[in-house]
Design an enzyme around this catalytic site. Structure first.
Site, PDB file in Angstrom:
ATOM      1  N   VAL A   1       0.865  -1.343   0.092  1.00 45.02           N
ATOM      2  CA  VAL A   1      -0.037  -0.003  -0.166  1.00 45.02           C
ATOM      3  C   VAL A   1       0.962   1.173   0.099  1.00 45.02           C
ATOM      4  O   VAL A   1       0.357   2.598   0.001  1.00 45.02           O
ATOM      5  CB  VAL A   1      -0.884   0.155   1.218  1.00 45.02           C
ATOM      6  CG1 VAL A   1      -1.974  -1.067   1.003  1.00 45.02           C
ATOM      7  CG2 VAL A   1      -0.315  -0.153   2.597  1.00 45.02           C
TER       8      VAL A   1
ATOM      9  N   HIS B   1      -4.356  -4.016  -3.237  1.00 44.29           N
ATOM     10  CA  HIS B   1      -4.620  -3.909  -1.735  1.00 44.29           C
ATOM     11  C   HIS B   1      -4.944  -2.134  -1.513  1.00 44.29           C
ATOM     12  O   HIS B   1      -5.040  -2.102  -0.291  1.00 44.29           O
ATOM     13  CB  HIS B   1      -3.756  -4.463  -0.917  1.00 44.29           C
ATOM     14  CG  HIS B   1      -3.708  -5.910  -1.048  1.00 44.29           C
ATOM     15  ND1 HIS B   1      -2.795  -6.771  -0.445  1.00 44.29           N
ATOM     16  CD2 HIS B   1      -4.629  -6.777  -1.307  1.00 44.29           C
ATOM     17  CE1 HIS B   1      -2.927  -8.039  -0.327  1.00 44.29           C
ATOM     18  NE2 HIS B   1      -4.108  -7.978  -1.106  1.00 44.29           N
TER      19      HIS B   1
END
Length: 231
Positions: free
Chosen positions: A90, A106
């Site tokens: 991320v 994600h």
């Protein structure tokens, strides 16, 4: 030469100072996954979840791309066909390292998501409980990251890339989290050559044609040099 699809996990960013949730002493070690990385945890204690992701956002903002990130960006720029990076991370280290085509399955720490209307916007450095959505004004803002129990983003796009890949590489992944753990099997069914580059063999290492062990900052640049030199 053919399309290259690359899956990256926490191991590629670890050498930039961003630990995995399995590392001892890091941010993840201070919390239960159920409390900070599930929809249920956010419903129980949104203040704790925001505090956790605020800390991760600060940590990620200080991190710099390493030689592995930069090598993949160089591969994108110099390879004659498409190179797609799919990341479970991320952070934005692929982009700051020069990569352009990155699929964040994600989500990202830099994003905010409205749990009421699904609007997305750039997250402020610190998010707080009851932060309003700029569109619907509902006080339901959350980090735009995929939590355990939620469906990763862009799965149809990812499977399309895997179906047309000539080479599939997994870098710094544990092989324990699905659906990403099954990507190697999808790629192999489509005839792709498969390789894992990891600090130690993943759970699914036996499914790859080749496994190269070592730090990502060493193995990834060497792999990229080999690909570009063999054109």
């Amino acid at each position: 030469m053919g399309k290259i699809v690359i899956l990256t996990g926490a191991g590629i960013s670890a050498e930039s100072g961003l630990g995995t949730f399995r590392d001892a002493g890091g941010l993840w070690a201070q919390h239960r996954i159920e409390d900070v990385a599930t929809p249920e945890g956010f419903a129980r204690n949104p203040a704790l979840v925001h505090e956790f992701y605020n800390a991760r956002r600060v940590q990620a903002a200080k991190a710099l791309p390493n030689a592995a990130h930069k090598a993949l960006a160089r591969l994108q720029g110099d390879w004659p066909d498409e190179v797609v990076i799919v990341t479970q991370n991320v952070d934005n280290l692929h982009e700051t390292g020069g990569a352009e085509r990155v699929v964040h399955m994600h989500g990202t720490l830099g994003g905010a998501l409205c749990a009421a209307c699904d609007h997305r916007w750039a997250a402020p450095p610190e998010m707080a409980v009851d932060e309003p959505c700029p569109v619907c004004k509902a006080p339901t803002a959350r980090p735009d990251v995929v939590w355990f129990g939620e469906m990763p983003y862009d799965m149809d796009t990812i499977y399309d890339h895997l179906a047309s890949a000539s080479v599939f590489a997994a870098i710094g992944t544990s092989g324990q989290v699905y659906p990403a753990a099954a990507f190697v099997h999808e790629a192999r069914m489509s005839g792709a050559e498969t390789i894992e580059l990891n600090l130690k063999p993943s759970t699914g290492a036996s499914g790859f044609d080749k496994v190269v062990l070592g730090p990502a900052t060493e193995t990834v640049p060497h792999w990229v040099d080999g690909l570009l030199g063999a054109r």
